[in-house]
Design a protein around this motif. Structure first.
Motif, PDB file in Angstrom:
ATOM      1  N   LEU A  64     -75.999  19.505  48.229  1.00  0.00           N
ATOM      2  CA  LEU A  64     -77.218  18.831  48.685  1.00  0.00           C
ATOM      3  C   LEU A  64     -77.021  18.235  50.080  1.00  0.00           C
ATOM      4  N   VAL A  65     -75.834  17.674  50.340  1.00  0.00           N
ATOM      5  CA  VAL A  65     -75.567  17.141  51.676  1.00  0.00           C
ATOM      6  C   VAL A  65     -75.593  18.264  52.717  1.00  0.00           C
ATOM      7  N   ALA A  68     -79.174  19.290  53.324  1.00  0.00           N
ATOM      8  CA  ALA A  68     -79.911  18.274  54.083  1.00  0.00           C
ATOM      9  C   ALA A  68     -79.685  18.400  55.577  1.00  0.00           C
ATOM     10  N   THR A  69     -78.530  18.946  55.979  1.00  0.00           N
ATOM     11  CA  THR A  69     -78.243  19.081  57.413  1.00  0.00           C
ATOM     12  C   THR A  69     -78.856  20.344  58.018  1.00  0.00           C
ATOM     13  N   PRO A  72     -84.011  21.126  57.411  1.00  0.00           N
ATOM     14  CA  PRO A  72     -85.061  20.662  58.341  1.00  0.00           C
ATOM     15  C   PRO A  72     -85.346  21.612  59.504  1.00  0.00           C
ATOM     16  N   SER A  83     -88.050  17.132  62.809  1.00  0.00           N
ATOM     17  CA  SER A  83     -86.959  17.992  62.334  1.00  0.00           C
ATOM     18  C   SER A  83     -85.622  17.589  62.938  1.00  0.00           C
ATOM     19  N   ALA A  86     -84.389  14.348  61.369  1.00  0.00           N
ATOM     20  CA  ALA A  86     -83.873  14.568  60.013  1.00  0.00           C
ATOM     21  C   ALA A  86     -82.485  15.192  60.049  1.00  0.00           C
ATOM     22  N   ALA A  90     -79.032  13.355  58.689  1.00  0.00           N
ATOM     23  CA  ALA A  90     -78.247  14.002  57.639  1.00  0.00           C
ATOM     24  C   ALA A  90     -76.831  14.284  58.113  1.00  0.00           C
ATOM     25  N   SER A  94     -73.521  12.562  56.592  1.00  0.00           N
ATOM     26  CA  SER A  94     -72.463  13.412  56.043  1.00  0.00           C
ATOM     27  C   SER A  94     -71.100  13.036  56.612  1.00  0.00           C
TER      28      SER A  94
END
Length: 402
Positions: A64-65, A68-69, A72, A83, A86, A90, A94
């Motif tokens: 998920l991490v 997330a990077t 976007p 974007s 985000a 992230a 991280s």
């Protein structure tokens, strides 16, 4: 070398078209997300203590991490600022919380920073690059932090520079358009000024020459026939010059800029080049009748059709020149103008019942008619007519020959 350059230019253009496609951000985000998931699983496995048993939730958290990077990026084209923010949040989380970062996540940060700078968010692009030099100064040993610390500000500034260069090119193009428009307006104004000078000064004097020559021929008692013929020729030449000057004035005025008067655009009427339209031929023959005072007939054979504009203009000029020559060299003679339309050719005949070849024109008149006919792929012959008089016969390409 040219072929290699063309191939390189073609590949570059193809790459730009792919990058500008509406689905490009989604494809990039999906590809980067997949790579981030794979790399996150590898990172999660490498960080497990020896002999410990990993749980599925452990791997899911890392994945998920990583997502997330990268995900976007799917909104980078439509919402570049949101974007990029985000992605930066992230990536920073991280690095600080999980203390890991995927290569795909680092690449996403660079892509987002460049796009943000390119789209106009100059200040935000620079601001989002600040965390990475700060983390590097704190002393984080992660190699990707050092990479982002050096590259993130650079790509943000590169995007800003690219936008500035594109705006400069647009400004230069706009300035060139303005300069071309001003030059065009200047040229049109100059043409209009020349047209006014020709109309107000030169045309007036030429018309006076025609009037004075005709007046002198009619009012001078005891004038020898040769002198009367010379004066008649002067009048004919002056009138022909006026006709050509009117045509020149029409061309010059067509290029003049229309003037707006009370919201309405007013300008000189645009007139086409003369051709074989019946109205134009009748006007030409009427002028000949008025100038010579003799009978001039128009004879049409076959079905009139519209020919190539160049052919029609050549035919009109040949008739015009032949009528002028008849008035000049066979005054008082009746003239027949015949147009015979066939499928493959136009046969043009101008026949007068004057004295014949003894009074035939010499000099540039006949050669000019031959050149006009040859210029459109036709031919012209002149000589004595059967039964007397002088004959001008041209054969020009017809409708099926175009």
């Amino acid at each position: 070398m040219n072929r290699a350059h063309d191939r390189h230019g073609g590949r570059a253009a193809g790459a730009w078209r792919l990058a500008a496609a509406p689905s490009a951000p989604v494809v990039v985000a999906a590809t980067a997300g997949l790579l981030a998931v794979i790399e996150s699983i590898v990172h999660a496995g490498s960080r497990l203590p020896p002999g410990s048993a990993p749980t599925p939730l452990y791997f899911v958290a890392f994945c998920l991490v990583g997502l997330a990077t990268t995900l976007p990026l799917a909104f980078l084209w439509s919402h570049p600022a949101a974007s990029a923010v985000a992605v930066c949040v992230a990536v920073t989380a991280s690095l600080v919380v999980v203390q890991t970062l995927t290569v795909a996540g680092a690449a996403a940060q660079l892509i987002a920073g460049y796009r943000l700078g390119r789209s106009g968010g100059s200040a935000l692009a620079v601001l989002l690059a600040v965390p990475y030099p700060a983390l590097a100064l704190i002393g984080s040993p992660h190699v990707l932090i050092l990479l982002l610390a050096s590259l993130a500000p650079a790509v943000g500034l590169a995007g800003i520079a690219s936008r500035a260069r594109a705006e400069a090119m647009e400004n230069r193009a706009a300035q060139q358009v303005v300069a071309d428009t001003l030059l065009e307006h200047t040229l049109r104004g100059e043409r209009a000024r020349i047209a006014r000078e020709l109309h107000d000064v030169v045309a007036h004097h030429i018309s006076m020459v025609a009037v004075q020559a005709e007046t002198a021929r009619l009012t001078t008692p005891g004038m020898p026939p040769a002198g009367a013929e010379r004066l008649s020729a002067i009048g004919d030449t002056a009138r022909a010059a006026l006709t050509e000057m009117r045509r020149l004035l029409g061309v010059l005025r067509e290029d003049a800029e229309p003037v707006s008067v009370n919201g309405a655009v007013a300008g000189p009427a645009r007139r086409p080049q003369p051709g074989l339209r019946l109205r134009e031929l009748n006007e030409l023959l009427d002028e000949s009748r008025e100038a010579s005072g003799t009978a001039t007939r128009l004879i049409l054979r076959g079905s009139p059709v519209t020919l190539d504009p160049g052919v029609e203009l050549a035919a009109y000029r040949i008739v015009q020149e032949a009528l002028t020559n008849a008035r000049r060299h066979a005054p008082g003679a009746a003239v027949d103008v015949e147009l015979h339309y066939t499928a493959g050719a136009l046969r043009l005949i101008v026949h007068d019942n004057g004295p014949g070849p003894s009074a035939a024109p010499a000099g540039h008149g006949l050669s000019g008619m031959r050149e006009r006919a040859a210029a459109v792929g036709g031919e012209l012959r002149t000589g004595p007519a059967e039964g007397g008089g002088f004959l001008v016969e041209a054969r020009l390409p017809g409708k099926d020959a175009m």
